[in-house]
Design a protein around this motif. Structure first.
Motif, PDB file in Angstrom:
ATOM      1  N   GLY A 106       0.976  -1.174  -0.038  1.00 48.67           N
ATOM      2  CA  GLY A 106       0.050   0.247   0.093  1.00 48.67           C
ATOM      3  C   GLY A 106       0.810   1.261  -0.044  1.00 48.67           C
ATOM      4  N   ILE A 107       1.936   1.073   0.580  1.00 45.06           N
ATOM      5  CA  ILE A 107       2.545   2.092   0.842  1.00 45.06           C
ATOM      6  C   ILE A 107       3.407   2.490  -0.431  1.00 45.06           C
ATOM      7  N   ARG A 108       3.941   1.499  -1.001  1.00 43.78           N
ATOM      8  CA  ARG A 108       4.611   1.853  -2.299  1.00 43.78           C
ATOM      9  C   ARG A 108       3.782   2.351  -3.433  1.00 43.78           C
ATOM     10  N   LYS A 109       2.437   1.515  -3.503  1.00 46.72           N
ATOM     11  CA  LYS A 109       1.542   2.261  -4.505  1.00 46.72           C
ATOM     12  C   LYS A 109       1.272   3.579  -4.232  1.00 46.72           C
ATOM     13  N   ALA A 110       0.734   3.983  -2.747  1.00 49.12           N
ATOM     14  CA  ALA A 110       0.589   5.409  -2.531  1.00 49.12           C
ATOM     15  C   ALA A 110       1.721   6.181  -3.030  1.00 49.12           C
ATOM     16  N   THR A 111       2.814   5.984  -2.602  1.00 54.30           N
ATOM     17  CA  THR A 111       3.925   7.080  -2.898  1.00 54.30           C
ATOM     18  C   THR A 111       4.248   7.120  -4.422  1.00 54.30           C
ATOM     19  N   ASP A 112       3.556   6.367  -5.429  1.00 52.32           N
ATOM     20  CA  ASP A 112       3.803   6.493  -6.787  1.00 52.32           C
ATOM     21  C   ASP A 112       2.348   6.445  -7.242  1.00 52.32           C
ATOM     22  N   ILE A 113       1.680   7.350  -7.303  1.00 50.68           N
ATOM     23  CA  ILE A 113       0.031   6.842  -7.402  1.00 50.68           C
ATOM     24  C   ILE A 113      -0.245   6.902  -9.103  1.00 50.68           C
ATOM     25  N   VAL A 170     -11.441  -2.938 -14.992  1.00 50.03           N
ATOM     26  CA  VAL A 170     -12.326  -1.835 -14.745  1.00 50.03           C
ATOM     27  C   VAL A 170     -12.453  -0.617 -15.659  1.00 50.03           C
ATOM     28  N   PRO A 171     -13.497  -0.197 -16.170  1.00 48.92           N
ATOM     29  CA  PRO A 171     -13.458   0.869 -17.168  1.00 48.92           C
ATOM     30  C   PRO A 171     -12.279   2.153 -16.830  1.00 48.92           C
ATOM     31  N   TRP A 172     -11.874   2.535 -17.869  1.00 49.65           N
ATOM     32  CA  TRP A 172     -10.792   3.574 -17.964  1.00 49.65           C
ATOM     33  C   TRP A 172     -11.274   4.574 -16.949  1.00 49.65           C
ATOM     34  N   ASP A 173     -12.183   5.185 -16.815  1.00 50.08           N
ATOM     35  CA  ASP A 173     -12.858   6.151 -15.773  1.00 50.08           C
ATOM     36  C   ASP A 173     -12.874   5.945 -14.475  1.00 50.08           C
ATOM     37  N   LEU A 174     -13.098   4.742 -14.105  1.00 46.64           N
ATOM     38  CA  LEU A 174     -12.967   4.178 -12.741  1.00 46.64           C
ATOM     39  C   LEU A 174     -11.760   3.785 -12.384  1.00 46.64           C
ATOM     40  N   ALA A 175     -10.743   3.835 -13.086  1.00 47.01           N
ATOM     41  CA  ALA A 175      -9.379   3.403 -12.753  1.00 47.01           C
ATOM     42  C   ALA A 175      -8.805   4.028 -11.657  1.00 47.01           C
ATOM     43  N   PRO A 176      -9.084   5.633 -11.667  1.00 44.76           N
ATOM     44  CA  PRO A 176      -8.605   6.396 -10.869  1.00 44.76           C
ATOM     45  C   PRO A 176      -9.198   5.876  -9.288  1.00 44.76           C
ATOM     46  N   ILE A 177     -10.484   5.691  -9.355  1.00 43.16           N
ATOM     47  CA  ILE A 177     -11.114   5.233  -7.992  1.00 43.16           C
ATOM     48  C   ILE A 177     -10.286   4.061  -7.468  1.00 43.16           C
ATOM     49  N   VAL A 178     -10.388   3.109  -8.031  1.00 40.09           N
ATOM     50  CA  VAL A 178      -9.756   2.001  -7.729  1.00 40.09           C
ATOM     51  C   VAL A 178      -8.219   2.345  -7.265  1.00 40.09           C
ATOM     52  N   GLY A 179      -7.528   2.845  -8.019  1.00 43.47           N
ATOM     53  CA  GLY A 179      -5.909   3.048  -8.018  1.00 43.47           C
ATOM     54  C   GLY A 179      -5.801   4.082  -6.670  1.00 43.47           C
ATOM     55  N   TRP A 180      -6.666   5.057  -6.327  1.00 41.45           N
ATOM     56  CA  TRP A 180      -6.641   5.653  -5.131  1.00 41.45           C
ATOM     57  C   TRP A 180      -7.231   4.965  -3.763  1.00 41.45           C
ATOM     58  N   THR A 181      -8.111   4.157  -3.921  1.00 37.72           N
ATOM     59  CA  THR A 181      -8.567   3.515  -2.887  1.00 37.72           C
ATOM     60  C   THR A 181      -7.773   2.043  -2.409  1.00 37.72           C
ATOM     61  N   MET A 182      -7.225   1.406  -3.460  1.00 37.44           N
ATOM     62  CA  MET A 182      -6.577   0.260  -3.115  1.00 37.44           C
ATOM     63  C   MET A 182      -5.364   0.474  -2.251  1.00 37.44           C
ATOM     64  N   PRO A 183      -4.466   1.427  -2.470  1.00 39.65           N
ATOM     65  CA  PRO A 183      -3.462   1.542  -1.582  1.00 39.65           C
ATOM     66  C   PRO A 183      -3.741   1.987   0.068  1.00 39.65           C
TER      67      PRO A 183
END
Length: 186
Positions: free
Chosen positions: A40-47, A60-73
């Motif tokens: 999580g830390i490694r992902k959060a520090t290189d979002i 996931v749809p292209w437009d939802l990727a940022p939600i997943v990308g921010w939430t996951m870490p």
């Protein structure tokens, strides 16, 4: 002695096996929690890399990727800390297991669609240009790792009691307080 009392005593785990299971629980918490925390830390520090990695899975749809990308870490960090500290161990173990199942599904999905990428499990994921046999071997090892981590979570869901945990401390303090109140010692 009394046969019914002997049967009850034999059905109770020895304090040694109970203590051993508590240490196994601590190991499971540290292994799964530490892995989630570091990932999580490694992902959060290189979002930016994390968002790119999510998109390369093409799940996931292209437009939802940022939600997943921010939430996951964030979830990985929170669940990782909960596990390491032993807070809501059964539930955090279940969440850790669920995360591993989701990751296994994601890796299996790209494997099945012949998409060659670095899983991004610890950041910096995305397409890779390598021999398909090497990609398959890497996917198999990633899945085996995640299965092992999921087993840690399953152990904790079944046997959440572990040594050096906030859960154990809270239970002990609460029990001591209740006992003191019942005896009028407080």
């Amino acid at each position: 002695g009394d046969p019914s009392r002997m049967a009850v005593m034999e059905s109770q785990p020895s304090s040694r096996s109970s203590t051993s299971r508590e240490w196994v629980g601590l190991a499971a918490r540290i292994i799964l929690g530490g892995t989630l925390l570091v990932a999580g830390i490694r992902k959060a520090t290189d979002i930016d890399s994390t968002l790119w990695s999510v998109r390369t899975y093409q799940i996931v749809p292209w437009d939802l990727a940022p939600i997943v990308g921010w939430t996951m870490p964030v979830l990985e960090i929170v669940v990782g800390l909960m596990l390491i500290l032993g807070i809501a161990t059964r539930w955090s173990g279940l969440l850790g297991t669920l995360a591993m199942v989701v990751f296994i599904i994601g890796i299996s999905s790209v494997w099945g669609r012949h998409i060659s990428l670095d899983c991004g499990c610890f950041g910096n994921g995305g397409p890779v240009d390598r021999n398909w046999r090497l990609t398959q071997r890497t996917y198999a090892l990633d899945i085996l790792r995640d299965l092992g981590l999921a087993l840690c979570g399953i152990w904790l869901a079944i046997r959440p009691r572990s040594t050096l945990s906030m859960d154990h401390w809270i239970t002990t303090v609460s029990y001591t307080h209740v006992r003191a109140h019942e005896t009028g010692a407080d």
